[in-house]
Scaffold this motif. Sequence first.
Motif, PDB file in Angstrom:
ATOM      1  N   TYR A  14      76.359 -30.779  25.770  1.00  0.00           N
ATOM      2  CA  TYR A  14      75.975 -32.016  25.313  1.00  0.00           C
ATOM      3  C   TYR A  14      75.956 -33.099  26.311  1.00  0.00           C
ATOM      4  O   TYR A  14      76.700 -32.951  27.384  1.00  0.00           O
TER       5      TYR A  14
ATOM      6  N   VAL B  87      70.865 -26.478  22.112  1.00  0.00           N
ATOM      7  CA  VAL B  87      71.578 -25.252  21.612  1.00  0.00           C
ATOM      8  C   VAL B  87      70.767 -24.083  21.303  1.00  0.00           C
ATOM      9  O   VAL B  87      69.457 -24.266  21.006  1.00  0.00           O
TER      10      VAL B  87
ATOM     11  N   GLU C  71      72.311 -33.026  22.400  1.00  0.00           N
ATOM     12  CA  GLU C  71      72.697 -31.413  22.710  1.00  0.00           C
ATOM     13  C   GLU C  71      71.438 -30.661  22.517  1.00  0.00           C
ATOM     14  O   GLU C  71      70.446 -30.785  22.073  1.00  0.00           O
TER      15      GLU C  71
ATOM     16  N   ALA D  39      75.717 -24.136  23.935  1.00  0.00           N
ATOM     17  CA  ALA D  39      75.327 -25.395  23.664  1.00  0.00           C
ATOM     18  C   ALA D  39      75.690 -26.248  24.971  1.00  0.00           C
ATOM     19  O   ALA D  39      76.900 -26.047  25.443  1.00  0.00           O
TER      20      ALA D  39
ATOM     21  N   ALA E  75      70.257 -32.681  18.064  1.00  0.00           N
ATOM     22  CA  ALA E  75      70.463 -31.300  18.693  1.00  0.00           C
ATOM     23  C   ALA E  75      69.138 -30.656  18.897  1.00  0.00           C
ATOM     24  O   ALA E  75      68.224 -30.946  17.783  1.00  0.00           O
TER      25      ALA E  75
ATOM     26  N   HIS F  97      73.949 -38.615  16.875  1.00  0.00           N
ATOM     27  CA  HIS F  97      73.974 -37.134  17.486  1.00  0.00           C
ATOM     28  C   HIS F  97      72.965 -36.217  17.136  1.00  0.00           C
ATOM     29  O   HIS F  97      72.664 -36.266  15.738  1.00  0.00           O
TER      30      HIS F  97
END
Length: 121
Positions: free
Chosen positions: A106, A118, A116, A104, A65, A63
């Motif tokens: 996803y 954000v 993501e 955000a 962002a 993951h």
Amino acid sequence: MINHINVIVSDLKRSTDFYESVLTVLGYRKKLVSEQTVSFSDGLSSDPGGDLWLSVGKPVSGHFAFQADTHKEVHDFFERGINYGGKSNGAPGYRVHYHPQYYAAYLLDPDGYNIEAVCHK
């Protein structure tokens, strides 16, 4: 501070098309291209190759962002991701359990990475 991230992808062209689409709205541009690797930069990294690298291999889970300056950028990131084969993993909206201004969206990229956009405004 992170200098760069290398993401292992199964299909370099498919992933390049996907990331180029979603990251354009956040100011990223393709930087370097080879048969095994493509890199992107937002122009802020000190790494001359860019701060996001895609390399061919066997994907793993993860993951990460990307910073967006506006809620519109979050929406555009999400919409483009869906249009380029990404799957929704959370539509644009506030995530107040992180903090009151955490806005955000996803996506699951073509290899299943949770990415993501954000905005903290």
